[in-house]
Scaffold this motif. Structure first.
Motif, PDB file in Angstrom:
ATOM      1  N   ASP A   1       0.810  -1.219   0.000  1.00 27.78           N
ATOM      2  CA  ASP A   1       0.000   0.000   0.000  1.00 27.78           C
ATOM      3  C   ASP A   1       0.846   1.274   0.000  1.00 27.78           C
ATOM      4  O   ASP A   1       0.312   2.368  -0.170  1.00 27.78           O
TER       5      ASP A   1
ATOM      6  N   ALA B   1       2.096   3.157  -4.357  1.00 30.27           N
ATOM      7  CA  ALA B   1       1.449   4.203  -5.151  1.00 30.27           C
ATOM      8  C   ALA B   1       1.791   5.590  -4.621  1.00 30.27           C
ATOM      9  O   ALA B   1       2.082   6.519  -5.387  1.00 30.27           O
ATOM     10  N   ARG B   2       1.781   5.744  -3.323  1.00 30.30           N
ATOM     11  CA  ARG B   2       2.089   7.042  -2.715  1.00 30.30           C
ATOM     12  C   ARG B   2       3.545   7.439  -2.960  1.00 30.30           C
ATOM     13  O   ARG B   2       3.838   8.601  -3.256  1.00 30.30           O
TER      14      ARG B   2
ATOM     15  N   THR C   1       5.502   6.621  -5.417  1.00 27.19           N
ATOM     16  CA  THR C   1       5.873   6.804  -6.823  1.00 27.19           C
ATOM     17  C   THR C   1       4.959   7.776  -7.565  1.00 27.19           C
ATOM     18  O   THR C   1       5.182   8.057  -8.746  1.00 27.19           O
ATOM     19  N   LYS C   2       3.961   8.313  -6.888  1.00 27.81           N
ATOM     20  CA  LYS C   2       2.960   9.167  -7.527  1.00 27.81           C
ATOM     21  C   LYS C   2       3.603  10.388  -8.190  1.00 27.81           C
ATOM     22  O   LYS C   2       4.453  11.055  -7.616  1.00 27.81           O
TER      23      LYS C   2
ATOM     24  N   GLY D   1       7.000   6.077 -12.424  1.00 26.62           N
ATOM     25  CA  GLY D   1       5.842   5.375 -11.921  1.00 26.62           C
ATOM     26  C   GLY D   1       6.247   4.227 -11.011  1.00 26.62           C
ATOM     27  O   GLY D   1       7.345   4.207 -10.451  1.00 26.62           O
ATOM     28  N   ASP D   2       5.384   3.232 -10.880  1.00 31.53           N
ATOM     29  CA  ASP D   2       5.621   2.159  -9.917  1.00 31.53           C
ATOM     30  C   ASP D   2       6.256   0.917 -10.524  1.00 31.53           C
ATOM     31  O   ASP D   2       6.414  -0.094  -9.846  1.00 31.53           O
TER      32      ASP D   2
ATOM     33  N   ARG E   1       7.364  -2.507  -8.284  1.00 28.81           N
ATOM     34  CA  ARG E   1       6.520  -3.704  -8.386  1.00 28.81           C
ATOM     35  C   ARG E   1       7.263  -4.853  -9.073  1.00 28.81           C
ATOM     36  O   ARG E   1       7.061  -6.029  -8.711  1.00 28.81           O
TER      37      ARG E   1
END
Length: 413
Positions: free
Chosen positions: A293, A296-297, A299-300, A305-306, A310
């Motif tokens: 969780d 996303a925060r 890499t925003k 990006g993510d 990942r």
């Protein structure tokens, strides 16, 4: 192992060199040290377990036979690394490759060579290794240089995207403050996002020169491959000064200059890292501490990006992990004098990580250079030499830093 003997005839405490990555062989750094540098010290390059010839934990990736793979995002295979895992496990216990184990090896070498105290010269991930060595065997360290710091709080690669975006934003600001650069490239950020959106809609075929044979080579550039290649380019301040020109060309439809520059920088990085060792170290020590969780925060809003986080998490999900003692993450407080060197536009270990590392060393100082990742020049050599000679960081003459300048931006024509 390689030892470069002191050339002055008055050898003092040796300098042990720790490579980065993780996964870089220290012996490959020996050629970077010029004759006469650190003349009063033997330079010792020990390949930590899993990096040296004959025992390297490497995984298939880009090669000069398949150079198009150099332009794929690093670790993009994710769970596909299971095949490499199975192959490596035929001759290696992948749970025995940790930073603490590697630093015990280093201390075994120190004792075998008969040295009571040593100096440490480290860069990038090597600074994490140096921190752990000082934590475990600090009584045997006279002084240390930590170039581009990676403290244990840096859960790689969670913060890579934000660091790369920061470096890119600084590059844009510096171009805007340069009249000639701003006139030539007034919309650098817009150029980047135009190219990324176009490649997201449809990856493009590009013909470039083969990095070795120079024969025509067709490669495919995807948005994620383009973004990761840009991040790697920003490691070097020199390469970064070409980025506005390359992005403008790419926006106009000419992706070949970017792809050729990306091939060189990504090939250099890929060939310096043993990917299997990187996974063994980071999966157990860093990635296990990343919560899904958080991604996303963290890499925003970044151009990467993510994808990197990942992909590495997917690889670690199938990679053997080992128990890491809580002591590994314990706050370090050491009186060892250290020189922390940070590059202002470093896209992976920005100066804030050096500032955090400095908390462990009340007798340390930090200098910030107009540079990218692991800056190495006459000024850093001079500072390191004086640190090793005096054994004191406080009060070190750092005036050479103020004389350093960024290279000029590459302008049209």
């Amino acid at each position: 192992m390689i030892v470069l003997p002191a050339s002055s005839g008055k050898a003092r405490e040796p300098v042990f060199v720790l490579g980065g990555g993780p996964g870089q062989a220290a012996t490959e750094l020996a050629s970077d040290y010029k004759e006469g540098e650190f003349a009063d010290h033997d330079l010792v390059f020990m390949d930590v377990r899993g990096t040296g010839e004959g025992h390297a934990l490497d995984c298939p990736g880009g090669s000069d036979e398949t150079p198009e793979a150099y332009l794929e995002p690093f670790l993009a295979a994710g769970a596909g690394f299971a095949a490499c895992r199975d192959e490596l496990q035929r001759h290696a216990d992948l749970t025995q490759y940790t930073t603490m184990a590697a630093m015990r090896d280093l201390d075994d070498l120190r004792r075998a060579m008969g040295f009571e105290t040593i100096n440490i010269d480290s860069g990038s991930y090597g600074t994490r290794a140096a921190l752990i060595y000082i934590h475990m065997f600090g009584d045997h360290v006279r002084a240390a240089v930590l170039n581009s710091s990676v403290p244990v709080e840096n859960r790689a690669p969670l913060y890579h995207a934000a660091a790369a975006q920061r470096a890119f934003d600084l590059l844009v600001e510096q171009c805007a403050a340069d009249a000639s650069c701003h006139a030539a490239y007034p919309y650098i950020s817009a150029d980047l996002w135009t190219v990324l959106n176009r490649l997201r809609a449809k990856p493009e075929h590009v013909t470039i020169a083969h990095p070795i044979t120079h024969a025509p080579l067709q490669v495919i550039l995807s948005a994620s491959g383009f973004a990761d290649a840009l991040r790697v380019m920003l490691y070097s301040a020199d390469a970064g000064r070409r980025v506005p020109r390359l992005l403008q060309d790419a926006k106009m439809g000419n992706l070949a200059p970017f792809a050729e520059a990306a091939m060189l920088s990504s090939r250099r990085l890929a060939n310096s890292i043993r990917t299997g060792l990187l996974l063994s170290f980071t999966c157990s020590e860093d990635v296990r501490r990343i919560r899904p969780d958080e991604v996303a925060r963290a890499t925003k809003g970044s151009f990467i990006g993510d994808q990197r986080v990942r992909s590495q998490m997917a690889a670690c999900a199938i990679w053997p992990r080992t128990h890491v003692p809580k002591d590994y993450y314990a706050p370090v407080k050491s009186n060892v004098p250290v020189l922390i060197i940070s590059g202002e536009v470093d896209p992976v270990t920005p100066p804030a990580w050096g500032k955090m590392m400095l908390r462990s060393f009340p007798n340390g100082i930090q200098v910030i250079l107009p540079a990218g990742h692991t800056p190495y020049n006459d000024c850093t050599v001079s500072l390191s030499t004086r640190l090793y000679a005096a054994g004191i960081a406080k009060g070190l003459d750092t005036s050479c830093v103020s004389a350093l300048r960024y290279p000029p931006f590459i302008l049209p024509g």
